[in-house]
Every structure is written in structure tokens, then in C-alpha cells.
Design a protein around this motif. Structure first.
Motif, PDB file in Angstrom:
ATOM      1  N   LEU A   1     -33.655   9.141   3.133  1.00 47.67           N
ATOM      2  CA  LEU A   1     -35.016   9.200   2.598  1.00 47.67           C
ATOM      3  C   LEU A   1     -35.242  10.500   1.824  1.00 47.67           C
ATOM      4  O   LEU A   1     -35.833  10.498   0.743  1.00 47.67           O
ATOM      5  N   GLN A   2     -34.766  11.605   2.391  1.00 44.68           N
ATOM      6  CA  GLN A   2     -34.950  12.889   1.730  1.00 44.68           C
ATOM      7  C   GLN A   2     -34.223  12.926   0.394  1.00 44.68           C
ATOM      8  O   GLN A   2     -34.753  13.391  -0.625  1.00 44.68           O
ATOM      9  N   THR A   3     -32.998  12.424   0.376  1.00 44.69           N
ATOM     10  CA  THR A   3     -32.207  12.433  -0.853  1.00 44.69           C
ATOM     11  C   THR A   3     -32.842  11.552  -1.921  1.00 44.69           C
ATOM     12  O   THR A   3     -32.947  11.934  -3.093  1.00 44.69           O
ATOM     13  N   LEU A   4     -33.286  10.347  -1.515  1.00 48.75           N
ATOM     14  CA  LEU A   4     -33.939   9.445  -2.470  1.00 48.75           C
ATOM     15  C   LEU A   4     -35.223  10.049  -3.025  1.00 48.75           C
ATOM     16  O   LEU A   4     -35.519   9.929  -4.218  1.00 48.75           O
ATOM     17  N   GLN A   5     -35.986  10.713  -2.164  1.00 47.87           N
ATOM     18  CA  GLN A   5     -37.249  11.293  -2.627  1.00 47.87           C
ATOM     19  C   GLN A   5     -37.004  12.399  -3.646  1.00 47.87           C
ATOM     20  O   GLN A   5     -37.610  12.417  -4.716  1.00 47.87           O
TER      21      GLN A   5
ATOM     22  N   ALA B   1     -34.302  13.176  -5.470  1.00 50.08           N
ATOM     23  CA  ALA B   1     -33.685  12.704  -6.707  1.00 50.08           C
ATOM     24  C   ALA B   1     -34.658  11.867  -7.532  1.00 50.08           C
ATOM     25  O   ALA B   1     -34.770  12.040  -8.750  1.00 50.08           O
ATOM     26  N   GLY B   2     -35.386  10.959  -6.871  1.00 51.34           N
ATOM     27  CA  GLY B   2     -36.332  10.111  -7.599  1.00 51.34           C
ATOM     28  C   GLY B   2     -37.462  10.894  -8.233  1.00 51.34           C
ATOM     29  O   GLY B   2     -37.836  10.652  -9.387  1.00 51.34           O
ATOM     30  N   ASP B   3     -38.004  11.875  -7.489  1.00 48.27           N
ATOM     31  CA  ASP B   3     -39.093  12.681  -8.043  1.00 48.27           C
ATOM     32  C   ASP B   3     -38.597  13.562  -9.190  1.00 48.27           C
ATOM     33  O   ASP B   3     -39.343  13.827 -10.146  1.00 48.27           O
ATOM     34  N   SER B   4     -37.349  14.026  -9.107  1.00 49.47           N
ATOM     35  CA  SER B   4     -36.799  14.837 -10.203  1.00 49.47           C
ATOM     36  C   SER B   4     -36.654  14.002 -11.470  1.00 49.47           C
ATOM     37  O   SER B   4     -36.989  14.456 -12.575  1.00 49.47           O
ATOM     38  N   VAL B   5     -36.155  12.768 -11.328  1.00 54.51           N
ATOM     39  CA  VAL B   5     -36.042  11.870 -12.477  1.00 54.51           C
ATOM     40  C   VAL B   5     -37.427  11.567 -13.053  1.00 54.51           C
ATOM     41  O   VAL B   5     -37.636  11.597 -14.270  1.00 54.51           O
ATOM     42  N   ARG B   6     -38.384  11.300 -12.174  1.00 55.09           N
ATOM     43  CA  ARG B   6     -39.747  10.998 -12.624  1.00 55.09           C
ATOM     44  C   ARG B   6     -40.354  12.182 -13.378  1.00 55.09           C
ATOM     45  O   ARG B   6     -40.980  12.011 -14.431  1.00 55.09           O
ATOM     46  N   THR B   7     -40.143  13.376 -12.873  1.00 61.15           N
ATOM     47  CA  THR B   7     -40.757  14.563 -13.477  1.00 61.15           C
ATOM     48  C   THR B   7     -40.219  14.807 -14.877  1.00 61.15           C
ATOM     49  O   THR B   7     -40.983  15.055 -15.821  1.00 61.15           O
ATOM     50  N   ILE B   8     -38.904  14.743 -15.031  1.00 66.25           N
ATOM     51  CA  ILE B   8     -38.342  15.034 -16.350  1.00 66.25           C
ATOM     52  C   ILE B   8     -38.691  13.922 -17.344  1.00 66.25           C
ATOM     53  O   ILE B   8     -38.979  14.192 -18.517  1.00 66.25           O
TER      54      ILE B   8
ATOM     55  N   SER C   1     -31.035  18.791  -0.657  1.00 66.10           N
ATOM     56  CA  SER C   1     -32.229  18.798  -1.505  1.00 66.10           C
ATOM     57  C   SER C   1     -31.953  19.522  -2.814  1.00 66.10           C
ATOM     58  O   SER C   1     -32.339  19.054  -3.894  1.00 66.10           O
ATOM     59  N   ALA C   2     -31.265  20.681  -2.710  1.00 66.16           N
ATOM     60  CA  ALA C   2     -30.926  21.417  -3.933  1.00 66.16           C
ATOM     61  C   ALA C   2     -29.993  20.586  -4.812  1.00 66.16           C
ATOM     62  O   ALA C   2     -30.184  20.473  -6.030  1.00 66.16           O
ATOM     63  N   GLY C   3     -28.970  19.974  -4.192  1.00 66.87           N
ATOM     64  CA  GLY C   3     -28.032  19.169  -4.961  1.00 66.87           C
ATOM     65  C   GLY C   3     -28.677  17.940  -5.559  1.00 66.87           C
ATOM     66  O   GLY C   3     -28.423  17.581  -6.715  1.00 66.87           O
ATOM     67  N   ALA C   4     -29.570  17.283  -4.787  1.00 64.61           N
ATOM     68  CA  ALA C   4     -30.237  16.082  -5.297  1.00 64.61           C
ATOM     69  C   ALA C   4     -31.188  16.428  -6.433  1.00 64.61           C
ATOM     70  O   ALA C   4     -31.335  15.658  -7.390  1.00 64.61           O
ATOM     71  N   GLN C   5     -31.830  17.596  -6.345  1.00 69.73           N
ATOM     72  CA  GLN C   5     -32.725  18.002  -7.419  1.00 69.73           C
ATOM     73  C   GLN C   5     -31.958  18.253  -8.707  1.00 69.73           C
ATOM     74  O   GLN C   5     -32.344  17.795  -9.782  1.00 69.73           O
ATOM     75  N   ILE C   6     -30.842  18.981  -8.590  1.00 67.88           N
ATOM     76  CA  ILE C   6     -30.020  19.259  -9.774  1.00 67.88           C
ATOM     77  C   ILE C   6     -29.458  17.957 -10.347  1.00 67.88           C
ATOM     78  O   ILE C   6     -29.513  17.706 -11.553  1.00 67.88           O
ATOM     79  N   THR C   7     -28.925  17.094  -9.454  1.00 65.88           N
ATOM     80  CA  THR C   7     -28.357  15.825  -9.896  1.00 65.88           C
ATOM     81  C   THR C   7     -29.428  14.927 -10.506  1.00 65.88           C
ATOM     82  O   THR C   7     -29.201  14.262 -11.525  1.00 65.88           O
ATOM     83  N   GLY C   8     -30.623  14.900  -9.866  1.00 69.24           N
ATOM     84  CA  GLY C   8     -31.700  14.073 -10.383  1.00 69.24           C
ATOM     85  C   GLY C   8     -32.145  14.502 -11.768  1.00 69.24           C
ATOM     86  O   GLY C   8     -32.386  13.676 -12.649  1.00 69.24           O
TER      87      GLY C   8
ATOM     88  N   ALA D   1     -37.751   2.325  -8.585  1.00 69.68           N
ATOM     89  CA  ALA D   1     -36.808   1.571  -7.752  1.00 69.68           C
ATOM     90  C   ALA D   1     -36.311   2.423  -6.582  1.00 69.68           C
ATOM     91  O   ALA D   1     -36.142   1.922  -5.461  1.00 69.68           O
ATOM     92  N   SER D   2     -36.071   3.717  -6.832  1.00 68.75           N
ATOM     93  CA  SER D   2     -35.633   4.587  -5.734  1.00 68.75           C
ATOM     94  C   SER D   2     -36.739   4.727  -4.699  1.00 68.75           C
ATOM     95  O   SER D   2     -36.464   4.785  -3.480  1.00 68.75           O
ATOM     96  N   ALA D   3     -38.007   4.781  -5.135  1.00 70.14           N
ATOM     97  CA  ALA D   3     -39.119   4.843  -4.189  1.00 70.14           C
ATOM     98  C   ALA D   3     -39.240   3.540  -3.399  1.00 70.14           C
ATOM     99  O   ALA D   3     -39.569   3.550  -2.210  1.00 70.14           O
ATOM    100  N   ALA D   4     -38.970   2.401  -4.056  1.00 66.91           N
ATOM    101  CA  ALA D   4     -39.008   1.116  -3.360  1.00 66.91           C
ATOM    102  C   ALA D   4     -37.934   1.054  -2.281  1.00 66.91           C
ATOM    103  O   ALA D   4     -38.172   0.589  -1.156  1.00 66.91           O
ATOM    104  N   LEU D   5     -36.734   1.545  -2.603  1.00 71.35           N
ATOM    105  CA  LEU D   5     -35.655   1.568  -1.607  1.00 71.35           C
ATOM    106  C   LEU D   5     -36.029   2.461  -0.432  1.00 71.35           C
ATOM    107  O   LEU D   5     -35.771   2.114   0.737  1.00 71.35           O
TER     108      LEU D   5
END
Length: 397
Positions: A26-30, A32-39, A152-159, A181-185
Motif C-alpha cells: 500500500l505504501q509503495t503504491l501510494q 509511486a502513484g501520487d508521484s506520477v499524478r503530481t508530475i 518511499s524514497a525509491g518509489a518517489q524517485i521511480t514514480g 489505476a494504482s489507487a484502485a489497486l
């Protein structure tokens, strides 16, 4: 305070716990998903308005209400069952992201939606973190917490990198649908993979905001909790200003492009510090190293007085953020110092204060950068962090 176990926990022990695996996902999806959404939103807003300031405000809109949510809503983390709260939180993220993906909203409406989701971000984070001590006894909590920090740091950078890559092949709207879709998962995982455990607090509620304020005052006023909170907040908040001044420093010493390398080095140092403190160091030694590691967050910044070049600057940034591993011992002490019925709010207050303090530290460094050379500002950040460590030495030993 509970005595740490003699040997560090192992990753296999942590990941053997099914609920931890779900919370970790859940933490990783959140993140990464929020980073993609923000950019994606920032790019979309800039394309529509042509305004860098408006794009920056959209970029920061999800973080701006963090302090407000921490001040008014944190009691929910202890009063609502985790499965229900996390399902609702990720459902809110899904709804907000889907509406944004449809498009056509004016900028104020976009920011209002991001603020609405951001208000509940500290509650969701506190709920996840509050489950860790119950799931991972002893030193397992420290290792699990370090895994969350590193991932969290890695998911943010990757996202953010994935968001940039997706935007080169998809429209911003299409990228936002992938974030949805990541939020739905995450919503499905929270609803069907988390156990239905009861809320930890059964005390009668005096109102959400009033309960939050009352417990926050209790935590900030308690002798056993105020020290760990300040010890976690101040050295990090004061030293992080150096990252906020990295771009002007790099520009003054060759090329502003080197700022990306400096910030990447800082992220790598934080990753390494959390890995070393969480996995490689025995618990009793970690406790003894808390003060030296905390001082390491500021000490390398003093060497910016000599105007180091890009390579040396990267090494100094990495050395400073390596010291952030001290935070694991401080968090463990805070968890041990609070009763279970307010543990979620205590962890949420710690996170909210840390995010607010870092924002203030970066803003202060930026303001000083208008008056002083960037290298001198970085020295001041390091000196302030060291001074805070010395003032809080009793709580960092």
C-alpha cells in the motif's frame, strides 16, 4: 522503555508477516502513484497556463495541507479500524485522481481536490505506521520502519521518472488514469487483504479536532515524548535547508545541472544510512550511535565554507544524509514511550511535524539565499543542526 533485542532483525522475518507485506505494498503504491499524478498535473497545468508559478503551486498542493490534517484529523488513526480507514483513504485518492484524469477543471478546483486528499494523507500514514509495532516486535519494528523509509524514497524517485517517461508516450490525462489505476489497486488490497482488527482506542470521543488537539498537547507536554519528538524534528529540519539551496550553489560553482547530482547523492546517502542503521548495526550499538549520527547530519555541511566542487559537494551531501539513520532509534524510543491507544496519533504527529519542519527549513534557507552566498547558507544549516543536536544531547544519547 523496552530493551532492544541483542541481534538485528532480518528481512525474511519482516516479510514473513502477511499484513506487513500488504501495508508495504500500500505504501509503495501510494507514493509511486501520487508521484506520477503530481508530475502529470504539473505538466498539464503548465501546458494550459504557461505559468511556472501555477505549475509549482499544483505540484505542492498535496503537501500544503499536511500540517492542517496533522492538527485536526490525527485522532482518526486510533479511533477508526485500520482496514476501514485505509480503504476509505485510498478510495478518496482514486476518486480525486479519476476526476482529475477526466480533465476540464479550472486550476482552483484542481488545487481544492488535491488539498482534500492531502488533508487525510497524515492520517493514512499514521494508521500504517501504528500497525508496525504490533506486527513486528522488538528490533523488527526498526527494520520495518527503515524499509518504509528506503522504499518511499525509491518509489518517489521511480514514480517521478516513470511519470516523465509516460508523459513522453501518453497524454497527461492518460498518465493520470494510470495513477488512478494504482489507487484502485491499493483500495482493493486494503479492503480484501488487511485483517479486520478493531480500533486501538475505545475512549469516548469529544470531537475529532478536539481529541486531536488534546492528544497533541499531551504528547508535546509529556517529558518522555517531547524529547524524542524534538530530537526527530530539529536536526533534520535544520539540515535539509541545504537541499533547498543546492540549485543556486551548483549554479555558483560551475553548472546548475550539478544540483541534480547533489540531490541524488543526498537520496543515496539517506538510503544507505537507513539500511546500515536498520539492518547492519546491532540494536545496542544503534542506540549508542544515535547522537553521533544526528551530528553527522550537520557536520559535513560546515565544509561548504571552502566552496567544494561538484564531486566533493556530492560526497558531503551523501555523508550528511547518511546520518539520518539516527531517526530509527528516536522513532523506536517514541513508540516505546506512548501507550497503544494513542500510538497512531503520536506517529502521525511525528510525521506531520517533520514534514512541516522540513518545509520551513527549506523556505528559511531560500530566504537567506537572497542575502548570503549559497555556500554560507549551507554552512549555517549545518551549524544550526549541530547546535540543535547539542541542545538535545540528553534525548539523543
Amino acid at each position: 522503555m523496552t530493551a532492544p533485542s541483542a541481534a538485528p532483525a532480518r528481512y525474511r522475518d519482516v516479510f514473513a508477516v502477511p499484513e506487513f507485506r500488504t501495508l508495504f505494498s500500500l505504501q509503495t503504491l501510494q507514493v509511486a502513484g501520487d508521484s506520477v499524478r503530481t508530475i502529470a498535473l504539473s505538466v498539464q497545468t503548465f501546458e494550459r497556463t504557461g505559468s511556472p508559478v501555477t505549475a509549482a503551486l499544483v505540484f505542492a498542493a498535496g503537501m500544503l495541507p499536511y500540517a492542517v490534517g496533522g492538527a485536526l484529523l490525527l485522532s482518526l488513526a486510533d479511533r477508526v479500524p485500520p482496514r476501514r480507514l485505509l480503504t476509505g483513504y485510498h478510495l478518496l485518492r482514486l476518486a480525486v485522481t479519476a476526476v482529475l484524469a477526466v480533465g476540464g477543471l479550472p486550476v482552483p478546483a484542481i488545487m481544492a481536490l488535491l488539498v482534500a486528499a492531502g488533508l487525510f494523507a497524515p492520517v493514512g500514514g499514521a494508521t500504517v505506521q501504528a500497525r508496525l509495532p504490533a506486527l513486528l516486535p522488538g528490533d523488527g519494528y526498526v527494520l520495518g520502519r527503515s524499509l518504509f523509509t528506503m522504499t518511499s524514497a525509491g518509489a518517489q524517485i521511480t514514480g517521478q521518472a516513470a511519470g516523465g517517461l509516460l508523459l513522453s508516450t501518453l497524454t497527461p490525462s492518460g498518465t493520470l488514469w494510470l495513477a488512478a489505476a494504482s489507487a484502485a489497486l491499493a483500495t482493493v488490497l486494503a479492503r480484501f487483504r488487511l485483517p479486520d482488527v478493531p480500533a486501538v482506542s475505545r475512549a469516548p470521543s469529544a470531537g475529532m479536532a478536539r481529541d486531536t488537539w488534546r492528544t497533541n498537547r499531551r504528547l508535546l507536554g509529556g517529558r518522555t515524548t517531547r524529547g524524542p519528538l524534538l530530537a526527530g524534528w530539529l536536526p533534520i529540519s535544520l539540515s535539509v535547508g541545504a537541499e533547498g539551496i543546492a540549485v543556486p550553489y551548483a549554479g555558483a560553482h560551475g553548472s546548475a545541472d550539478a544540483a541534480g547530482l547533489m540531490l541524488s547523492a543526498a537520496a543515496a546517502g539517506m538510503f544507505a544510512g537507513n539500511f546500515a542503521a536498520g539492518r547492519l548495526v546491532r540494536p545496542h550499538l544503534r542506540e549508542r550511535l544515535t547522537l553521533p549520527l544526528a551530528m553527522l547530519t550537520g557536520a559535513p555541511l560546515l565544509l561548504f565554507a571552502f566552496g567544494p566542487g561538484p564531486a566533493a559537494a556530492c560526497a558531503l551531501m551523501a555523508a550528511g544524509t547518511f546520518g539520518l539513520g539516527y531517526e530509527l532509534a528516536v522513532q523506536r524510543r517514541l513508540v516505546d514511550a506512548v501507550p497503544e491507544e494513542i500510538r497512531g496519533q503520536a506517529i502521525g504527529l511525528y510525521g506531520s511535524g517533520l514534514m512541516t519542519g522540513q518545509a520551513a527549513g527549506i523556505a528559511a534557507a531560500g530566504a537567506l539565499g537572497e542575502l548570503l552566498p549559497p555556500g554560507r547558507v549551507m554552512v549555517l544549516c549545518g551549524g544550526a543542526a549541530l547546535a540543535s543536536c547539542l541542545c538535545l544531547a540528553r534525548h539523543l544519547r
